[in-house]
Design an enzyme around this catalytic site. Sequence first.
Site, PDB file in Angstrom:
ATOM      1  CE1 TYR A   2       2.139  10.195   5.158  1.00 36.91           C
ATOM      2  CE2 TYR A   2       3.292   9.933   3.076  1.00 36.91           C
ATOM      3  CZ  TYR A   2       2.210   9.664   3.882  1.00 36.91           C
ATOM      4  OH  TYR A   2       1.195   8.856   3.409  1.00 36.91           O
ATOM      5  N   PRO A  32       0.914  -2.078   0.747  1.00 39.18           N
ATOM      6  CG  PRO A  32       2.223  -1.888  -1.182  1.00 39.18           C
ATOM      7  CD  PRO A  32       1.689  -1.089  -0.022  1.00 39.18           C
ATOM      8  CG  LEU A  33       5.456  -4.578   0.692  1.00 42.11           C
ATOM      9  CD1 LEU A  33       6.831  -3.930   0.751  1.00 42.11           C
ATOM     10  CD2 LEU A  33       5.542  -5.941  -0.006  1.00 42.11           C
ATOM     11  N   GLY A  34       1.717  -4.952   3.881  1.00 45.53           N
ATOM     12  CA  GLY A  34       1.227  -5.177   5.245  1.00 45.53           C
ATOM     13  C   GLY A  34       2.182  -4.589   6.268  1.00 45.53           C
ATOM     14  N   GLY A  57       5.177  -4.218   6.167  1.00 42.07           N
ATOM     15  CA  GLY A  57       6.422  -4.988   6.234  1.00 42.07           C
ATOM     16  C   GLY A  57       6.213  -6.452   6.611  1.00 42.07           C
ATOM     17  CG  HIS A 114      -3.409  12.495   3.944  1.00 44.46           C
ATOM     18  ND1 HIS A 114      -2.142  12.832   4.302  1.00 44.46           N
ATOM     19  CD2 HIS A 114      -3.449  11.137   4.045  1.00 44.46           C
ATOM     20  CE1 HIS A 114      -1.453  11.744   4.611  1.00 44.46           C
ATOM     21  NE2 HIS A 114      -2.226  10.703   4.453  1.00 44.46           N
TER      22      HIS A 114
HETATM   23  N1  LIG Z   1      -3.269   7.570   2.233  1.00 46.76           N
HETATM   24  C1  LIG Z   1      -2.981   7.119   3.419  1.00 46.76           C
HETATM   25  O1  LIG Z   1      -3.657   7.419   4.400  1.00 46.76           O
HETATM   26  C2  LIG Z   1      -1.793   6.220   3.578  1.00 46.76           C
HETATM   27  C3  LIG Z   1      -1.626   5.486   4.753  1.00 46.76           C
HETATM   28  C4  LIG Z   1      -0.502   4.680   4.861  1.00 46.76           C
HETATM   29  C5  LIG Z   1       0.407   4.602   3.818  1.00 46.76           C
HETATM   30  N2  LIG Z   1       0.218   5.338   2.681  1.00 46.76           N
HETATM   31  C6  LIG Z   1       1.169   5.272   1.547  1.00 46.76           C
HETATM   32  O2  LIG Z   1       1.437   3.925   1.252  1.00 46.76           O
HETATM   33  C7  LIG Z   1       2.837   3.691   1.252  1.00 46.76           C
HETATM   34  C8  LIG Z   1       3.121   2.278   1.666  1.00 46.76           C
HETATM   35  O3  LIG Z   1       2.654   2.016   2.984  1.00 46.76           O
HETATM   36  P1  LIG Z   1       3.652   1.683   4.169  1.00 46.76           P
HETATM   37  O4  LIG Z   1       5.000   2.179   3.799  1.00 46.76           O
HETATM   38  O5  LIG Z   1       3.043   2.176   5.424  1.00 46.76           O
HETATM   39  O6  LIG Z   1       3.581   0.098   4.270  1.00 46.76           O
HETATM   40  P2  LIG Z   1       4.140  -1.102   3.365  1.00 46.76           P
HETATM   41  O7  LIG Z   1       4.545  -0.609   2.044  1.00 46.76           O
HETATM   42  O8  LIG Z   1       3.131  -2.160   3.450  1.00 46.76           O
HETATM   43  O9  LIG Z   1       5.402  -1.594   4.211  1.00 46.76           O
HETATM   44  C9  LIG Z   1       6.473  -0.749   4.509  1.00 46.76           C
HETATM   45  C10 LIG Z   1       7.442  -1.501   5.400  1.00 46.76           C
HETATM   46  O10 LIG Z   1       7.959  -2.621   4.706  1.00 46.76           O
HETATM   47  C11 LIG Z   1       9.385  -2.632   4.738  1.00 46.76           C
HETATM   48  N3  LIG Z   1       9.813  -3.113   3.403  1.00 46.76           N
HETATM   49  C12 LIG Z   1       9.603  -2.527   2.216  1.00 46.76           C
HETATM   50  N4  LIG Z   1      10.059  -3.301   1.215  1.00 46.76           N
HETATM   51  C13 LIG Z   1      10.585  -4.402   1.781  1.00 46.76           C
HETATM   52  C14 LIG Z   1      11.197  -5.578   1.273  1.00 46.76           C
HETATM   53  N5  LIG Z   1      11.329  -5.771  -0.036  1.00 46.76           N
HETATM   54  N6  LIG Z   1      11.630  -6.519   2.150  1.00 46.76           N
HETATM   55  C15 LIG Z   1      11.477  -6.339   3.493  1.00 46.76           C
HETATM   56  N7  LIG Z   1      10.866  -5.251   4.037  1.00 46.76           N
HETATM   57  C16 LIG Z   1      10.444  -4.288   3.188  1.00 46.76           C
HETATM   58  C17 LIG Z   1       9.790  -1.207   5.006  1.00 46.76           C
HETATM   59  O11 LIG Z   1      10.986  -1.198   5.723  1.00 46.76           O
HETATM   60  P3  LIG Z   1      11.951   0.084   5.749  1.00 46.76           P
HETATM   61  O12 LIG Z   1      11.116   1.222   6.197  1.00 46.76           O
HETATM   62  O13 LIG Z   1      12.997  -0.289   6.751  1.00 46.76           O
HETATM   63  O14 LIG Z   1      12.483   0.288   4.387  1.00 46.76           O
HETATM   64  C18 LIG Z   1       8.628  -0.675   5.830  1.00 46.76           C
HETATM   65  O15 LIG Z   1       8.860  -0.970   7.190  1.00 46.76           O
HETATM   66  C19 LIG Z   1       3.381   4.754   2.208  1.00 46.76           C
HETATM   67  O16 LIG Z   1       4.747   4.976   2.030  1.00 46.76           O
HETATM   68  C20 LIG Z   1       2.515   5.939   1.850  1.00 46.76           C
HETATM   69  O17 LIG Z   1       3.032   6.542   0.685  1.00 46.76           O
HETATM   70  C21 LIG Z   1      -0.871   6.121   2.564  1.00 46.76           C
END
Ligand SMILES: NC(=O)c1ccc[n+]([C@@H]2O[C@H](COP(=O)([O-])OP(=O)(O)OC[C@H]3O[C@@H](n4cnc5c(N)ncnc54)[C@H](OP(=O)(O)O)[C@@H]3O)[C@@H](O)[C@H]2O)c1
Length: 333
Positions: free
Chosen positions: A58, A221-223, A225, A124
């Site tokens: 990252y 988990p938030l799709g 966002g 990863h």
């Molecule tokens: N192992 C893997 O291959 C893999 C792949 C993907 C992700 N991950 C891990 O999973 C974590 C979560 O996935 P993700 O970050 O891609 O997706 P996510 O958690 O589903 O969604 C993140 C998005 O939601 C927004 N958000 C967060 N909280 C919010 C709220 N309460 N209200 C409105 N918008 C909100 C964030 O905005 P802002 O950014 O503007 O804050 C960001 O754009 C990553 O950070 C990473 O650690 C792992």
Amino acid sequence: MERRTIGAAALGVGAVGLGCMPMSWAYSASEQHGEGSLRTVHAALDSGTTLLDTADMYGPFTNELLLGRVLRERRHDAFVSTKCGLLVGETHIVANGRPRHVKRACDASLRRLQTEVIDLYQLHRADPEVPVEETWGAMAELVTAGKVRALGFCAVGARADRRAGSGSGIHETTIRQLERVQQVFPVSGVQAELSVWSREALRTLLPWCEARGVGFLAAMPLGNGYLTGTLTPGGGFEADDVRARHPRFTAEMMAANQPIVAGLRRVAQRHGSATPAQVALAWVLEQGRHVVPVPGTKKPHWARENAGADAVVLTAEDLTEISALPPARDSWD
Ligand SMILES: NC(=O)c1ccc[n+]([C@@H]2O[C@H](COP(=O)([O-])OP(=O)(O)OC[C@H]3O[C@@H](n4cnc5c(N)ncnc54)[C@H](OP(=O)(O)O)[C@@H]3O)[C@@H](O)[C@H]2O)c1
């Protein structure tokens, strides 16, 4: 915040983690500001979150450097979960699971994170050029050396798995790899996508983990966002944002999937001041005591809001309503 346990190593963490990826990767770079992200990590820790999920790729590297600035002061408040095995090249991301690389990568992560031990060290992606047992064996040696407390494995995305596998089961490839590495050293955590609109892991991967006492880190988990209800269909994304090319984030599909957000909003309204984001996370928490969602954000107020999902207890009626929501549509269907 409720505590949950990660896998065979029985490591305790706050039930809602923090995904640190958006602070340095994948989402609009113009919004990535180091100082604001530091405040976000502090806000999460102050709210009872302990698990901070990052990866060496990252940034690359800058996400771990950022976390190091917090860990230097607050190591005892945090559970450090990072990953190795992917390298960011000029044009492509490539896997590197060679034992020599894994050992060097761990030392480099320890330096960047300003810590003497990583709580959960995750592969990863398995490297197709290296038997996964060899990579995992090198990671196990890091546990023996005291540099890492437990090992985790990230799943191949469900769609990629469907394309690579025989076509019958989702997460088949990942489960085959997990069975192989378990012979070498215990898996403590599996990380894969799980959310209200991406439920594939419920079929085989989550039960696989539960049956073996393995923790499950729910990524996205938030799709990305969408499930928070704060994104407007057709609002557009910066060119470097993964959602600019994501099949669920075309204006048409974002509009088509609105009933999912509407359902989360209806449930949230029954819980007073709860938000759709909190309901989406509460649903993930309901999928098993071994599940820890890692919602990603770079904003302190959202980190606090997400941590508060732990207080939203869904009723049987809520769960039935969420189960009945239509499946997500994407432009690849
Ligand atoms: N192992 C893997 O291959 C893999 C792949 C993907 C992700 N991950 C891990 O999973 C974590 C979560 O996935 P993700 O970050 O891609 O997706 P996510 O958690 O589903 O969604 C993140 C998005 O939601 C927004 N958000 C967060 N909280 C919010 C709220 N309460 N209200 C409105 N918008 C909100 C964030 O905005 P802002 O950014 O503007 O804050 C960001 O754009 C990553 O950070 C990473 O650690 C792992």
